[in-house]
Design an enzyme around this catalytic site. Structure first.
Site, PDB file in Angstrom:
ATOM      1  N   GLU A 187       0.843  -1.191   0.000  1.00  0.00           N
ATOM      2  CA  GLU A 187       0.000   0.000   0.000  1.00  0.00           C
ATOM      3  C   GLU A 187       0.886   1.252   0.000  1.00  0.00           C
ATOM      4  OE1 GLU A 187      -2.653  -0.670   3.297  1.00  0.00           O
ATOM      5  OE2 GLU A 187      -3.499  -2.464   2.370  1.00  0.00           O
ATOM      6  N   ARG A 238       2.479  -8.098   0.809  1.00  0.00           N
ATOM      7  CA  ARG A 238       1.630  -7.440   1.806  1.00  0.00           C
ATOM      8  C   ARG A 238       2.168  -7.531   3.236  1.00  0.00           C
ATOM      9  NH1 ARG A 238      -4.186  -6.950   2.838  1.00  0.00           N
ATOM     10  NH2 ARG A 238      -4.781  -7.761   4.877  1.00  0.00           N
ATOM     11  N   ARG A 258      -3.341  -8.178  11.501  1.00  0.00           N
ATOM     12  CA  ARG A 258      -4.028  -9.298  12.159  1.00  0.00           C
ATOM     13  C   ARG A 258      -3.250  -9.745  13.388  1.00  0.00           C
ATOM     14  NH1 ARG A 258      -6.623  -7.527   8.644  1.00  0.00           N
ATOM     15  NH2 ARG A 258      -7.915  -8.582   7.074  1.00  0.00           N
ATOM     16  N   HIS A 310      -4.427   3.034   5.469  1.00  0.00           N
ATOM     17  CA  HIS A 310      -4.308   1.911   4.546  1.00  0.00           C
ATOM     18  C   HIS A 310      -4.769   2.352   3.160  1.00  0.00           C
ATOM     19  CE1 HIS A 310      -3.431  -1.490   7.366  1.00  0.00           C
ATOM     20  NE2 HIS A 310      -3.844  -0.575   8.240  1.00  0.00           N
ATOM     21  N   GLU A 387      -9.006   4.017   4.691  1.00  0.00           N
ATOM     22  CA  GLU A 387      -8.671   3.393   3.407  1.00  0.00           C
ATOM     23  C   GLU A 387      -8.660   4.471   2.322  1.00  0.00           C
ATOM     24  OE1 GLU A 387      -7.768   0.369   2.950  1.00  0.00           O
ATOM     25  OE2 GLU A 387      -8.564  -0.847   4.586  1.00  0.00           O
TER      26      GLU A 387
END
Length: 424
Positions: A187, A238, A258, A310, A387
């Protein structure tokens, strides 16, 4: 005709060739439409280059842009057929798209070097260049900027962040806003946004209240190992690059978003070390995520706002992601998020999607172990996943859009800061 439909034939223009694009020769991009449950599964095992929430689609389903390799395309298209997932091909060769990005990025970087500039808002910069820029700001504005050498990444890179304060963080009555970026290394546009926020607070100061009345902690490049790997080997990478887990050699890395201590380890989709959203061998197993944890905890009692930046989708998401219920201050979370989104949308391009504000599980899908939910659980009132826009490019945002994205996002950050000042 969008860039995704263009076959790039002139590739020798780039003055620097980055690695890994050849691995995507013949890889095709497909636009799919599916349910929330299905998209969570697909994210674990496919590269999703963009995602459109169901609230924005005519079908009422989530739309995503996925990469399919020549080897695996047949089985995934069969999966789509079996699950009644509609799909259509968008591009024939991802490698060509990545090479086009490379040409544009290097052209803008070369122009900046010729102009003698260490940082501009129309391209992307490497890990060392980002850290050098932070050190340069601290040397130039020592009364306002402190660089924290927060720790080493798994591969030994220094993770730096800045504390911005007119009172050296000694006035404990001032609120603190914490922002992190580049947890997911593909990103790229997130780091320019974080750097631009720093620039607006320190260099091109528009509103001195933002530093006189607020202290800031900004982590512009949280995952340096993954980021460098995405430049040199695999643009779509990622995760982190750690190997301290079962199958770590074959399937390195952990999804940093996560790995936080909130319902960690409760999702089967994040348990596979070879999945894109592997949660790691234990809570806070990743040194990169421990840097964020420690930065947050250092000023927890006076932090009303946390934002993790993000990319992609034009969304402002809040808790709880694991089950779709709302925190006690859910209405306030929504209203503050709408204020930020409205400020961003006021500066957006005409073709841009308007921001969607809502509970992460309802807007997208269920998630566990996220920074957004962990920071809300430990007591920060306003916590969000922001985002950024991807337009039709997902997280492969060409450098020509960076200036637009950083400026409009800054407007949203200012609105969030003003909300803090009005309620603190």
């Amino acid at each position: 005709m969008t860039r995704l439909l263009v076959c790039v034939t002139v590739l020798f223009c780039a003055t620097v060739v980055y690695g890994g694009h050849e691995k995507y020769e013949g890889h095709q991009l497909y636009r799919i439409s599916c349910t929330t449950e299905e998209i969570a599964y697909l994210e674990a095992y496919l590269d999703l280059l963009s995602m459109t929430p169901a609230a924005r689609t005519s079908s009422g389903k989530i739309e995503a842009l996925v990469r399919l390799s020549p080897k695996d395309k047949g089985q995934w298209l069969q999966h789509f057929n079996d699950k009644n997932i509609s799909y259509r091909k968008i591009a024939d060769n991802l490698a060509d798209i990545l090479r086009q990005d490379e040409i544009q990025i290097e052209a803008a970087r070369s122009a900046a070097r010729r102009a003698g500039k260490s940082m501009t808002w129309d391209t992307y910069y490497r890990y060392k260049e980002v850290n050098d820029y932070l050190d340069e700001l601290a040397a130039t504005y020592p009364e306002l900027v402190t660089v924290i050498n927060a720790g080493l990444s798994y591969e030994g890179r220094q993770i730096k962040y800045v504390r911005i304060s007119t009172t050296r963080f000694e006035n404990l009555r001032k609120p603190v806003i914490v922002i992190d970026a580049m947890v997911h290394s593909n990103e790229w546009v997130t780091t320019p946004v974080a750097l631009y926020i720093i620039n607006q607070l320190v260099v091109d100061i528009v509103d001195r209240r933002l530093t006189e009345q607020i202290d800031w902690v900004i982590i512009p490049l949280a995952n340096p190992d993954g980021y460098e790997y995405s430049w040199e080997e695999d643009r779509l990478w990622r995760k982190t690059r750690s190997k301290n887990h079962e199958f770590g050699e074959e399937c390195p890395g952990v999804d940093g978003n996560r790995n936080f201590d909130h319902y960690w380890g409760t999702s089967e989709l994040s348990a596979d070390p070879c999945s894109n959203n592997y949660h790691g061998p234990s809570v806070f197993s990743e040194p990169e995520i421990r840097v964020i944890r420690n930065a947050v905890l250092a000023h927890l009692q006076r932090t009303p706002l946390y934002i993790s930046v993000h990319s992609w989708g034009n969304m402002i998401l809040y808790a709880w992601g694991q089950n779709g219920t709302l925190p006690a201050n859910g209405l306030v979370l929504h209203l503050a998020g709408v204020r930020m989104a409205t400020a961003i949308d006021a500066l957006a391009l005409d073709k841009a999607d308007r921001y969607v504000v809502g509970n992460a599980a309802h807007v997208l899908y269920f998630t566990t172990g996220t920074s957004r939910d962990w920071t809300r659980a430990i007591g920060i009132p306003l916590t969000y996943t922001l985002e950024l826009p991807g337009y039709e490019y997902g997280f492969l945002v060409p450098p020509t859009y960076v200036n637009q994205i950083v400026k409009e996002t800054w407007a949203g950050i200012v609105e969030g800061a003003n909300y803090v000042l009005s309620t603190w």
